[in-house]
Motif scaffolding. Structure first.
Motif, PDB file in Angstrom:
ATOM      1  N   GLU A  25      -8.774 -33.882  11.169  1.00 56.64           N
ATOM      2  CA  GLU A  25      -8.482 -35.321  11.171  1.00 56.64           C
ATOM      3  C   GLU A  25      -7.610 -35.689   9.975  1.00 56.64           C
ATOM      4  OE1 GLU A  25      -8.236 -39.228  12.320  1.00 56.64           O
ATOM      5  OE2 GLU A  25      -9.059 -37.580  13.492  1.00 56.64           O
ATOM      6  N   LEU A  28      -3.999 -34.291  10.514  1.00 56.80           N
ATOM      7  CA  LEU A  28      -3.243 -35.083  11.486  1.00 56.80           C
ATOM      8  C   LEU A  28      -2.833 -36.431  10.893  1.00 56.80           C
ATOM      9  CD1 LEU A  28      -5.288 -34.329  14.714  1.00 56.80           C
ATOM     10  CD2 LEU A  28      -3.080 -33.354  14.047  1.00 56.80           C
ATOM     11  N   ASP A  29      -3.752 -37.051  10.165  1.00 55.40           N
ATOM     12  CA  ASP A  29      -3.451 -38.334   9.551  1.00 55.40           C
ATOM     13  C   ASP A  29      -2.342 -38.191   8.509  1.00 55.40           C
ATOM     14  OD1 ASP A  29      -4.359 -41.212   9.430  1.00 55.40           O
ATOM     15  OD2 ASP A  29      -4.583 -40.671   7.316  1.00 55.40           O
ATOM     16  N   LEU A  32       1.106 -37.606  10.230  1.00 49.83           N
ATOM     17  CA  LEU A  32       1.645 -38.821  10.843  1.00 49.83           C
ATOM     18  C   LEU A  32       2.119 -39.814   9.784  1.00 49.83           C
ATOM     19  CD1 LEU A  32      -0.881 -39.280  13.756  1.00 49.83           C
ATOM     20  CD2 LEU A  32       1.611 -39.221  14.002  1.00 49.83           C
ATOM     21  N   SER A  39      -0.827 -44.245  10.738  1.00 51.06           N
ATOM     22  CA  SER A  39      -2.100 -43.543  10.563  1.00 51.06           C
ATOM     23  C   SER A  39      -2.449 -42.895  11.900  1.00 51.06           C
ATOM     24  CB  SER A  39      -3.199 -44.522  10.152  1.00 51.06           C
ATOM     25  OG  SER A  39      -3.526 -45.367  11.240  1.00 51.06           O
ATOM     26  N   HIS A  40      -3.385 -41.964  11.862  1.00 53.89           N
ATOM     27  CA  HIS A  40      -3.815 -41.332  13.103  1.00 53.89           C
ATOM     28  C   HIS A  40      -4.464 -42.365  14.025  1.00 53.89           C
ATOM     29  CE1 HIS A  40      -6.151 -38.014  15.356  1.00 53.89           C
ATOM     30  NE2 HIS A  40      -4.926 -38.070  15.811  1.00 53.89           N
ATOM     31  N   TYR A  43      -1.693 -44.356  15.717  1.00 52.61           N
ATOM     32  CA  TYR A  43      -1.093 -43.506  16.743  1.00 52.61           C
ATOM     33  C   TYR A  43      -1.985 -43.483  17.990  1.00 52.61           C
ATOM     34  CZ  TYR A  43       0.970 -39.390  18.968  1.00 52.61           C
ATOM     35  OH  TYR A  43       1.561 -38.535  19.859  1.00 52.61           O
ATOM     36  N   SER A  44      -3.292 -43.335  17.793  1.00 48.16           N
ATOM     37  CA  SER A  44      -4.222 -43.285  18.921  1.00 48.16           C
ATOM     38  C   SER A  44      -4.230 -44.592  19.696  1.00 48.16           C
ATOM     39  CB  SER A  44      -5.633 -42.946  18.424  1.00 48.16           C
ATOM     40  OG  SER A  44      -5.648 -41.660  17.828  1.00 48.16           O
ATOM     41  N   HIS A 117       3.857 -34.923  15.974  1.00 52.34           N
ATOM     42  CA  HIS A 117       2.406 -34.895  16.095  1.00 52.34           C
ATOM     43  C   HIS A 117       1.955 -33.782  17.041  1.00 52.34           C
ATOM     44  CE1 HIS A 117      -1.707 -36.225  16.196  1.00 52.34           C
ATOM     45  NE2 HIS A 117      -1.651 -36.360  17.508  1.00 52.34           N
TER      46      HIS A 117
END
Length: 164
Positions: A25, A28-29, A32, A39-40, A43-44, A117
């Motif tokens: 996590e 990925l954060d 990005l 932030s992740h 993005y989500s 990503h």
């Protein structure tokens, strides 16, 4: 009653999963944020909205898909509105409900962030697994998730975050 302690193999698997979740996590954060300023979580949000009809979802449904508390989603959407990526609309026929809508600017930001990503996800996870391991990993995750969120889920002291 004596607790059913984890076996050494179960303890190894549990700690590997716990550490993986935290490190992945964060990776990925960071990726990005560095490459696209998202932030992740942002993005989500954009991914779920981009996949929804007309790029809009009820805020309560979006919170459930993201598995986060509605208050956290509201704060997040407010920040995303300030950047022009998302806007809120009243839900037709329901004066209390709001929709989150992905704007053109948000879609552009998502499209720009997605290739990097996906490359990070591929390098961090799937390039390290054989096809059989990836299939087993996906199946195991689906089984555990269903057990925690499905109709037979255990009773928790508090309701699931997206229902609060």
């Amino acid at each position: 009653m004596e607790p059913r302690w984890l076996s050494p193999e179960e303890q190894r698997a549990w700690r590997a999963y716990r550490d993986l979740g935290l490190v992945l996590e964060d990776a990925l954060d960071q990726e990005l944020r560095h490459k696209s300023g998202l932030s992740h979580l942002y993005y989500s949000v954009m991914v779920f909205l981009s996949e929804a009809p007309e790029r809009r979802l009820r805020m309560t449904d979006l919170a459930e898909q993201l598995k986060i508390a509605r208050t956290r989603l509201s704060y997040t959407v407010t920040r995303m509105e300030e950047r022009g990526w998302v806007r809120r609309e009243d839900a037709p026929g329901d004066g209390r409900a709001q929709l989150a809508v992905l704007t053109e600017e948000g879609l552009t930001a998502l499209e720009q962030a997605a290739p990097s990503h996906v490359a990070t996800v591929r390098a961090a996870v799937f390039d390290r697994l054989t096809p059989e391991q990836a299939r087993a990993f996906g199946e195991a995750c689906e089984i555990i998730l269903a057990g925690l969120t499905g109709p037979d889920r255990p009773a928790f002291p508090a309701d699931l975050p997206w229902r609060r």
